[in-house]
Design an enzyme around this catalytic site. Structure first.
Site, PDB file in Angstrom:
ATOM      1  N   GLY A   1       3.828 -14.478   6.035  1.00 25.43           N
ATOM      2  CA  GLY A   1       3.386 -14.956   7.341  1.00 25.43           C
ATOM      3  C   GLY A   1       2.172 -14.139   7.692  1.00 25.43           C
ATOM      4  N   GLU A   2       2.150 -13.592   8.869  1.00 29.28           N
ATOM      5  CA  GLU A   2       1.045 -12.702   9.258  1.00 29.28           C
ATOM      6  C   GLU A   2       1.674 -11.355   9.623  1.00 29.28           C
ATOM      7  OE1 GLU A   2      -2.267 -12.363   9.123  1.00 29.28           O
ATOM      8  OE2 GLU A   2      -1.771 -10.461  10.066  1.00 29.28           O
ATOM      9  N   SER A   3       1.371 -10.345   8.806  1.00 30.85           N
ATOM     10  CA  SER A   3       2.062  -9.062   8.963  1.00 30.85           C
ATOM     11  C   SER A   3       1.797  -8.415  10.316  1.00 30.85           C
ATOM     12  CB  SER A   3       1.680  -8.112   7.836  1.00 30.85           C
ATOM     13  OG  SER A   3       0.280  -7.927   7.791  1.00 30.85           O
TER      14      SER A   3
ATOM     15  N   HIS B   1       4.522 -15.654  -3.325  1.00 28.25           N
ATOM     16  CA  HIS B   1       5.507 -16.440  -2.560  1.00 28.25           C
ATOM     17  C   HIS B   1       6.433 -17.233  -3.484  1.00 28.25           C
ATOM     18  CE1 HIS B   1       3.731 -16.225   1.565  1.00 28.25           C
ATOM     19  NE2 HIS B   1       2.664 -15.891   0.868  1.00 28.25           N
TER      20      HIS B   1
ATOM     21  N   GLU C   1       9.209 -18.467  -2.837  1.00 26.16           N
ATOM     22  CA  GLU C   1       9.997 -19.461  -2.085  1.00 26.16           C
ATOM     23  C   GLU C   1       9.355 -20.842  -2.090  1.00 26.16           C
ATOM     24  OE1 GLU C   1       8.146 -17.138  -0.860  1.00 26.16           O
ATOM     25  OE2 GLU C   1       7.050 -17.891   0.870  1.00 26.16           O
TER      26      GLU C   1
ATOM     27  N   CYS D   1       4.770 -10.924   0.282  1.00 21.39           N
ATOM     28  CA  CYS D   1       3.438 -11.043   0.891  1.00 21.39           C
ATOM     29  C   CYS D   1       3.361 -10.229   2.191  1.00 21.39           C
ATOM     30  CB  CYS D   1       3.065 -12.508   1.051  1.00 21.39           C
ATOM     31  SG  CYS D   1       1.282 -12.732   1.193  1.00 21.39           S
TER      32      CYS D   1
ATOM     33  N   ILE E   1      -1.266 -16.191  -1.440  1.00 19.08           N
ATOM     34  CA  ILE E   1      -1.927 -16.764  -0.259  1.00 19.08           C
ATOM     35  C   ILE E   1      -2.381 -15.603   0.629  1.00 19.08           C
ATOM     36  CG2 ILE E   1      -1.685 -18.320   1.716  1.00 19.08           C
ATOM     37  CD1 ILE E   1       0.823 -19.502   0.172  1.00 19.08           C
ATOM     38  N   ARG E   2      -3.681 -15.336   0.647  1.00 17.17           N
ATOM     39  CA  ARG E   2      -4.220 -14.179   1.372  1.00 17.17           C
ATOM     40  C   ARG E   2      -3.333 -12.953   1.138  1.00 17.17           C
ATOM     41  NH1 ARG E   2      -8.322 -14.772   4.377  1.00 17.17           N
ATOM     42  NH2 ARG E   2      -7.860 -13.094   5.808  1.00 17.17           N
TER      43      ARG E   2
ATOM     44  N   ARG F   1      -4.103  -4.927   2.535  1.00 16.14           N
ATOM     45  CA  ARG F   1      -3.921  -6.260   3.114  1.00 16.14           C
ATOM     46  C   ARG F   1      -5.111  -7.148   2.745  1.00 16.14           C
ATOM     47  NH1 ARG F   1      -5.230  -7.147   8.553  1.00 16.14           N
ATOM     48  NH2 ARG F   1      -4.303  -9.030   9.403  1.00 16.14           N
TER      49      ARG F   1
HETATM   50  N1  GLN Z   1      -2.644 -11.953   5.007  1.00 14.87           N
HETATM   51  C1  GLN Z   1      -1.316 -11.932   5.569  1.00 14.87           C
HETATM   52  C2  GLN Z   1      -1.040 -10.646   6.300  1.00 14.87           C
HETATM   53  O1  GLN Z   1      -1.855  -9.794   6.436  1.00 14.87           O
HETATM   54  C3  GLN Z   1      -0.261 -12.147   4.526  1.00 14.87           C
HETATM   55  C4  GLN Z   1      -0.332 -13.565   4.021  1.00 14.87           C
HETATM   56  C5  GLN Z   1       0.988 -14.122   3.600  1.00 14.87           C
HETATM   57  O2  GLN Z   1       2.042 -13.602   3.884  1.00 14.87           O
HETATM   58  N2  GLN Z   1       0.883 -15.244   2.954  1.00 14.87           N
HETATM   59  O3  GLN Z   1       0.032 -10.474   6.751  1.00 14.87           O
END
Ligand code: GLN
Length: 200
Positions: free
Chosen positions: A48-50, A178, A180, A80, A138-139, A109
């Site tokens: 997600g977004e940490s 990921h 999942e 992630c 993904i990022r 990150r």
């Molecule tokens: N870039 C996201 C973060 O800094 C991580 C991306 C992800 O979990 N797919 O949390």
């Protein structure tokens, strides 16, 4: 008996992990409150977004209960953003970003850079039998340093260097990618095994 495994459910791809855990033989349950942290045998911190997950974990007063359970040996799998939240040290965090910690690694990150926001590759992962794992990044973060108790289970080569992207320290497992989203349940199955081992 199926271990009861929580999915930290404040933000991110919670449903996909719950489904993967069920397919891997666990009983998934969502964790949003301190009492729910106490009621699980293991925990998944999703992607997600940490920085958002970090803020919500603190706002929901989950930080201290999570740290206490991790310190007393609860198995945790971070994917992630979840890897970032499990890391003791975070590089390129958002302003004020903290982590839950427990895993003796330094992560960077968004390490792969903007030009490769996401990519997929097949990777051999130690402790995961049955051939390469399809890894979807993904990022994603990567690991820049590991402490002495941390085993590197897979790395990728990027920007001219090898970077660990699957690590394990006892019952704490983390992947930059990921699993999942692919339908391959082997990473979740390995985690369920770690939870069963810890319960023995
Ligand atoms: N870039 C996201 C973060 O800094 C991580 C991306 C992800 O979990 N797919 O949390």
């Amino acid at each position: 008996m199926s271990p009861r495994i929580g999915v930290l459910a404040v933000q991110g791809d919670v449903r996909e992990h719950a489904a993967a855990l069920a397919a891997a033989g666990a009983e998934p349950t969502l964790v949003r409150r301190p009492a729910e942290v106490e009621a699980v045998d293991g925990l998944v911190i999703p992607g997600g977004e940490s920085s958002t997950i970090d803020k919500l974990v603190r706002a929901f007063e989950l930080l201290d209960p999570l740290r206490a359970r991790i310190a007393s040996g609860m198995p945790v799998y971070g994917s992630c953003a979840g890897m970032i939240l499990l890391a003791d040290r975070v590089l390129d965090g958002a302003p004020g970003q903290q982590s839950i910690g427990g895993l003796d690694i330094t992560v960077r990150r968004n390490a792969f850079g903007r030009q490769v926001d996401s990519y997929e590759t097949d990777l051999s992962v130690e402790e995961i039998p049955g051939g390469p794992v399809r890894a979807v990044f993904i990022r994603a973060p990567w690991v820049e340093e590991v402490g002495p108790g941390v085993e590197v289970l897979a790395s990728v080569s990027a920007k001219g260097e090898d970077h660990p992207i699957v690590v394990r320290q006892g019952p704490l497992l983390a992947t930059s990618f990921h699993p999942e989203v692919t339908g391959d349940r082997r990473i979740h199955e390995r985690f369920v095994e770690l939870v069963r081992d810890a319960a023995r």
